[in-house]
Structure formats: C-alpha cells, structure tokens
Scaffold this motif. Structure first.
Motif, PDB file in Angstrom:
ATOM      1  N   THR A   1      39.105  11.181  30.106  1.00 29.98           N
ATOM      2  CA  THR A   1      39.070  10.452  28.842  1.00 29.98           C
ATOM      3  C   THR A   1      39.961  11.189  27.849  1.00 29.98           C
ATOM      4  O   THR A   1      39.767  12.368  27.583  1.00 29.98           O
TER       5      THR A   1
ATOM      6  N   PHE B   1      37.603  15.523  30.065  1.00 33.52           N
ATOM      7  CA  PHE B   1      38.243  15.119  28.808  1.00 33.52           C
ATOM      8  C   PHE B   1      39.549  15.869  28.588  1.00 33.52           C
ATOM      9  O   PHE B   1      39.741  16.983  29.097  1.00 33.52           O
TER      10      PHE B   1
ATOM     11  N   VAL C   1      39.149   3.378  17.479  1.00 41.56           N
ATOM     12  CA  VAL C   1      39.283   4.420  16.452  1.00 41.56           C
ATOM     13  C   VAL C   1      37.908   4.730  15.884  1.00 41.56           C
ATOM     14  O   VAL C   1      37.138   3.807  15.594  1.00 41.56           O
TER      15      VAL C   1
ATOM     16  N   TRP D   1      32.913   0.515  28.176  1.00 48.42           N
ATOM     17  CA  TRP D   1      33.711   1.576  27.535  1.00 48.42           C
ATOM     18  C   TRP D   1      32.839   2.814  27.297  1.00 48.42           C
ATOM     19  O   TRP D   1      33.254   3.939  27.607  1.00 48.42           O
TER      20      TRP D   1
ATOM     21  N   LYS E   1      34.083   5.836  29.470  1.00 48.09           N
ATOM     22  CA  LYS E   1      34.951   6.732  28.707  1.00 48.09           C
ATOM     23  C   LYS E   1      34.201   7.851  27.987  1.00 48.09           C
ATOM     24  O   LYS E   1      34.799   8.885  27.674  1.00 48.09           O
ATOM     25  N   ILE E   2      32.932   7.636  27.693  1.00 47.57           N
ATOM     26  CA  ILE E   2      32.196   8.644  26.917  1.00 47.57           C
ATOM     27  C   ILE E   2      31.129   9.328  27.784  1.00 47.57           C
ATOM     28  O   ILE E   2      31.143  10.541  27.953  1.00 47.57           O
ATOM     29  N   VAL E   3      30.201   8.557  28.308  1.00 41.45           N
ATOM     30  CA  VAL E   3      29.114   9.148  29.102  1.00 41.45           C
ATOM     31  C   VAL E   3      29.675   9.745  30.388  1.00 41.45           C
ATOM     32  O   VAL E   3      29.346  10.862  30.769  1.00 41.45           O
ATOM     33  N   ARG E   4      30.499   8.990  31.069  1.00 45.80           N
ATOM     34  CA  ARG E   4      31.110   9.400  32.347  1.00 45.80           C
ATOM     35  C   ARG E   4      30.007   9.858  33.313  1.00 45.80           C
ATOM     36  O   ARG E   4      29.018   9.153  33.473  1.00 45.80           O
ATOM     37  N   SER E   5      30.160  11.043  33.932  1.00 43.66           N
ATOM     38  CA  SER E   5      29.132  11.480  34.891  1.00 43.66           C
ATOM     39  C   SER E   5      28.030  12.290  34.214  1.00 43.66           C
ATOM     40  O   SER E   5      27.049  12.689  34.851  1.00 43.66           O
ATOM     41  N   ASN E   6      28.198  12.531  32.909  1.00 45.96           N
ATOM     42  CA  ASN E   6      27.289  13.425  32.188  1.00 45.96           C
ATOM     43  C   ASN E   6      26.066  12.662  31.656  1.00 45.96           C
ATOM     44  O   ASN E   6      25.751  12.712  30.463  1.00 45.96           O
TER      45      ASN E   6
ATOM     46  N   PHE F   1      23.240  12.004  27.356  1.00 51.20           N
ATOM     47  CA  PHE F   1      23.392  10.828  26.488  1.00 51.20           C
ATOM     48  C   PHE F   1      22.150   9.941  26.534  1.00 51.20           C
ATOM     49  O   PHE F   1      21.405   9.954  27.519  1.00 51.20           O
TER      50      PHE F   1
ATOM     51  N   LEU G   1      26.810   7.753  17.254  1.00 48.91           N
ATOM     52  CA  LEU G   1      27.929   6.807  17.334  1.00 48.91           C
ATOM     53  C   LEU G   1      27.375   5.398  17.492  1.00 48.91           C
ATOM     54  O   LEU G   1      26.442   5.177  18.259  1.00 48.91           O
TER      55      LEU G   1
ATOM     56  N   VAL H   1      32.653   2.779  16.254  1.00 48.49           N
ATOM     57  CA  VAL H   1      33.884   2.458  16.976  1.00 48.49           C
ATOM     58  C   VAL H   1      33.802   1.016  17.450  1.00 48.49           C
ATOM     59  O   VAL H   1      32.756   0.555  17.914  1.00 48.49           O
ATOM     60  N   ARG H   2      34.911   0.312  17.259  1.00 47.46           N
ATOM     61  CA  ARG H   2      34.953  -1.091  17.650  1.00 47.46           C
ATOM     62  C   ARG H   2      35.813  -1.226  18.902  1.00 47.46           C
ATOM     63  O   ARG H   2      36.949  -0.756  18.926  1.00 47.46           O
ATOM     64  N   ILE H   3      35.250  -1.828  19.928  1.00 42.52           N
ATOM     65  CA  ILE H   3      35.984  -2.023  21.178  1.00 42.52           C
ATOM     66  C   ILE H   3      36.426  -3.478  21.239  1.00 42.52           C
ATOM     67  O   ILE H   3      35.593  -4.377  21.372  1.00 42.52           O
TER      68      ILE H   3
END
Lengths: 179, 179
Positions: free
Chosen positions: A10, A50, A162, B37, B41-46, B50, B131, B163-165
């Motif tokens: 990411t 990341f 963003v 997303w 992109k954020i959580v991924r494997s972790n 979260f 977030l 954040v807007r996707i």
C-alpha cells in the motif's frame, strides 16, 4: 522519483512541509501529525506491507519570516534564496526518511517545485498512490473563508483517495497561522 | 452500539448503503468499493489490529425505485415501508458482518435513522473512529453542482479523518445515478 515500488504494497503519499515559524526550519506541526497518524493508525506493526512516498513542494518563502524587510539588489539574492529553500527541503525530507528507517517502513522522498496544491495533485496523478495523507492547520471558518487551503484543493482535485489530518487544538501555537 | 472496542486497535468506521437499483436490495457499488479498499489497502493481513464499525443510515426510500407510483391509503402502508427498509438495512449489515467474519477482522454493525449525512457525522462524533471511510458515486460536475452529496458533507463536517473512495468509471452502471 517514486518509481519502482515493490508490487502489492500500500503506497501512502505524504505531502510534507517545513514549519512557518521563523528560524525553525523543520517539519511543521501538521506534517508531523499526518506522519504520526499514518504510522500509528494505518501502518502500525505491518511495516512490510506499506511504502511511504514523501513529497515536499517548497512554498514561496520570499514573503515569509526571515525574508520580510529584506532588500533584493541582484539576481544572486534570489539564487541564494532558492538554494536555501532547497536545503531546507532536503533537511525536512532527511528527517522523515530517518524516521521511516527507524520504524522499518520503506520510503521514497523527493522535492518538486511549483504551486504546492497543483504540484501535489500532479504528482498524485503521476504516482497514483493508494492514499494521499495531508496535514492541515484546522483553521477557523474565518481563516478558511479567505481562500482555499492546499488540503481543500487536493481533497477536491486529487485523483486518489485523500485524507486530511487536522492539527489538534492543543498542538497549535498561540498564533493559529503558525505551523 | 459500537462501544467496548479493544484498546489500541485502529477503528475504521464505514458508512454503508443499499443499492439504488430497483429490486436489488444489497450493498451499493460505492459501499462495496469502500469496504474492499479498507480491507485490501489498509487492513491487509493485519486483521488483529483493526476493527470495522459498519454504520447504515437508511435514506428515504419512499420516492425511489419500487415505491414510485405506489398509492398510500393508510398509515399501515408506511409501517410496512419502514419495516421493509429496516429489513433491507439488516440484510445489508449481515452481508458486511459475514465478510468481516470470513476475513477475520473484528466488527460492529448498527443502524441509525435520520438524515444520513447528519446522522453519520453525529455517530462519528459519538464513536470517534480513527478513520471514516465513505463510498462515493463520483458523479460529474453537473450532478455535483445540484447539491451537496453525503460524502461532501461528511468530508467537511465530520470530526475525524475522512476518506472518500470514488467509484471507478468501469464500475458504474449505465445510469450514473444508480449505485
């Protein structure tokens, strides 16, 4: 710049800036807050997944801080100013790259020149990060009504997700315009 | 609702909505994109670091899709409508909770009623997520000029990072108002 990233990480682009406080050429409060947020809330311990892309666009410092009242007598004055701004930018990026190294997260850092808000959006278009993180001074409505901030512009025009991290009130100096 | 989260996890609030396509009461394209997303992109494997907080605020469906042309003859018609909207909301949240379970990420899901943009901001104030992720139809300037979208409002007024996707053009149905 900012090419050759490992596949499937990411890529978080961070637009960072120097402090506007006179004689204090290090990262501004908002940039530090945005960096801290990205590391603590998003990257967390998952550093291998990341990559941080650290972009600095020097804003026009000619009318800020130490330059107020300065008399320009030759083209060389401006050259000195430009090289000083570039040195400030390098100093700033060095700080963030060192922090990334300590944390163990991959990073790339670079400087582009131009109007900051336009340059950030153009770089975001070129780089296509997964997320652009921007600091913000969280100024009052009175200040915001004067004009569009860099983060406002990027929120509207950047072609990637963003997120704006506002400065907490307790992080702000007495003069809210300082950062 | 959305209380008692484990300490020191990143709490991502996702405002999710049902599809506006007639007879298709599942998650809308934008909500699915925002969820995807956040996970990819954020959580991924972790997953253990979260927690997803899934909020649904049913919008007024009375003038959409299947209700156009319907004649209301008694108060019971509206009761039926309300219970149907609630069932749709539950169905929607069930989908996302199941997905979270499959992925292995903790979640909480709940429904609140009211004006969606205001309710989302009020819930964000109450919950204070790290977030807030929102889907968006990425409508053209012509559509956007008509009024403020829910995501525009939340970007401006929510007291947390937002954040807007945006929906990708190739994900959009022929009628861009459908989602």
């Amino acid at each position: 710049m900012a090419t050759g990233s490992a596949a499937n990480v990411t890529r978080i682009m961070l637009a960072v800036d120097v402090s506007t406080m006179v004689g204090y050429p290090i990262a501004c409060i908002s940039s530090l807050g945005a960096f801290k947020w990205a590391i603590q809330k998003i990257v967390r311990s998952n550093v291998s997944d990341f990559e941080l892309l650290l972009l600095h666009v020097p804003s026009d410092q000619a009318f800020c801080g130490g330059d107020i009242g300065k008399i320009y007598t030759s083209p060389e004055c401006f050259e000195t100013m430009e090289s000083r701004d570039h040195a400030r930018g390098l100093h700033l990026l060095e700080y963030f790259v060192k922090r990334c190294k300590e944390i163990g997260v991959a990073c790339q850092a670079w400087i582009v020149t131009g109007d900051p808000k336009t340059a950030i959006c153009l770089e975001a278009r070129r780089i296509q990060p997964d997320l652009l993180v921007m600091g913000s001074r969280a100024l009052s409505l009175v200040y915001l009504s004067i004009g569009t901030s860099v983060s406002d512009f990027c929120l509207k025009h950047a072609e990637c997700p963003v997120v704006r991290i506002k400065r907490r009130p307790d992080e702000a100096p007495l003069n809210p315009l300082y950062d």
